[in-house]
Design a protein around this motif. Structure first.
Motif, PDB file in Angstrom:
ATOM      1  N   TRP A  62      -0.304  28.043  48.532  1.00  0.00           N
ATOM      2  CA  TRP A  62       0.072  28.644  49.945  1.00  0.00           C
ATOM      3  C   TRP A  62      -0.385  29.743  50.095  1.00  0.00           C
ATOM      4  O   TRP A  62      -1.172  30.281  51.049  1.00  0.00           O
ATOM      5  CB  TRP A  62       1.449  28.418  49.972  1.00  0.00           C
ATOM      6  CG  TRP A  62       2.441  28.929  51.492  1.00  0.00           C
ATOM      7  CD1 TRP A  62       2.627  30.325  51.408  1.00  0.00           C
ATOM      8  CD2 TRP A  62       2.442  28.264  52.534  1.00  0.00           C
ATOM      9  NE1 TRP A  62       2.763  30.390  52.752  1.00  0.00           N
ATOM     10  CE2 TRP A  62       2.860  29.185  53.307  1.00  0.00           C
ATOM     11  CE3 TRP A  62       2.304  26.967  52.818  1.00  0.00           C
ATOM     12  CZ2 TRP A  62       3.308  28.788  54.706  1.00  0.00           C
ATOM     13  CZ3 TRP A  62       2.901  26.395  53.948  1.00  0.00           C
ATOM     14  CH2 TRP A  62       3.349  27.545  54.935  1.00  0.00           C
TER      15      TRP A  62
ATOM     16  N   GLU B  69       3.056  25.457  44.295  1.00  0.00           N
ATOM     17  CA  GLU B  69       2.760  25.318  45.551  1.00  0.00           C
ATOM     18  C   GLU B  69       2.702  26.799  46.468  1.00  0.00           C
ATOM     19  O   GLU B  69       2.106  26.985  47.544  1.00  0.00           O
ATOM     20  CB  GLU B  69       4.165  24.575  46.320  1.00  0.00           C
ATOM     21  CG  GLU B  69       4.074  24.602  47.915  1.00  0.00           C
ATOM     22  CD  GLU B  69       2.696  23.918  48.186  1.00  0.00           C
ATOM     23  OE1 GLU B  69       2.726  23.708  49.510  1.00  0.00           O
ATOM     24  OE2 GLU B  69       1.906  23.398  47.610  1.00  0.00           O
TER      25      GLU B  69
ATOM     26  N   ALA C  78       7.194  33.472  52.261  1.00  0.00           N
ATOM     27  CA  ALA C  78       7.456  32.241  52.859  1.00  0.00           C
ATOM     28  C   ALA C  78       8.535  31.636  52.758  1.00  0.00           C
ATOM     29  O   ALA C  78       9.071  30.716  53.544  1.00  0.00           O
ATOM     30  CB  ALA C  78       6.251  31.233  51.747  1.00  0.00           C
TER      31      ALA C  78
END
Length: 206
Positions: free
Chosen positions: A199, A195, A170
């Motif tokens: 994700w 996060e 990411a």
């Protein structure tokens, strides 16, 4: 199911208090630094195999007091359990179920041997803490301790490995987010880690 689950949870939770986890920070930093130092001069590496996979496994082994000489064995057995039917881990023609059961048995035997040693010579590792912990006069049996270890090393290893790998992917796909995090690492890290887990969704099939 409760009430047995609640009893086991209370015993195991003793090893995962904020204070207990804070004591691991030095070991985490040491392992992370060593893994990065081993590859940084190359300029590239297989990130999953050389960073994301060995880091959580090594930390879990450190927590439990597993000798460094057994870390590769633990890694191999967890891959067999997690990679049911994957020819990379299970020889073609071998029953995946039998292979997984044998791998679990090997991990349980390793923990039983360590528990025997820790009863004689306790240390400050999680295995010693679990052996000495009691809730309502009860402690973990050898079978419960071995089962806990197998669950911890399999589930804790794979999920964290996947989260770290997805996180790197990411951040590579979104360099603006990488720059933002690097610009104020300490302030952003807590929410960034949460996060990344959201994700990545480290467990997508069960």
């Amino acid at each position: 199911d409760d009430p047995r689950h609640a009893r086991l949870r209370r015993i195991v939770a003793r090893g995962f208090t904020p204070r207990a986890l804070a004591s691991l920070q030095h070991d985490v930093e040491r392992r992370a630094t060593a893994l990065i130092d081993a590859v940084i001069d190359r300029g590239e590496c297989d990130f999953v195999g050389m960073i994301a996979a060995p880091l959580p496994l090594g930390i879990i082994c450190d927590m439990m007091g597993i000798p460094e000489s057994q870390t590769q064995f633990v890694f191999d057995q967890t891959n067999i359990i997690l990679g049911l039917g994957d020819p990379e881990y299970v020889t073609p023609g071998t029953s995946p179920l039998i292979a997984a059961l044998n791998a679990g048995r090997g991990l349980a035997q390793l923990m039983n041997e360590l528990a025997l040693e820790r009863r004689k010579n306790p240390t400050d590792d999680l295995t010693s803490q679990l052996l000495s912990a009691e809730v309502d006069g009860e402690s973990l049996s050898d079978q419960e301790l071995a089962s806990f270890f197998v669950l911890l090393v399999v589930a804790g290893n794979e999920t964290t490995r996947n989260a770290i790998s997805h996180g790197m992917k990411a951040l590579s796909d979104h360099p603006d987010q990488r720059r933002k995090w690097a610009g104020d690492f300490a302030a952003i890290a807590p929410s960034a880690v949460e996060e990344i887990v959201r994700w990545a969704s480290p467990v997508i099939h069960f």
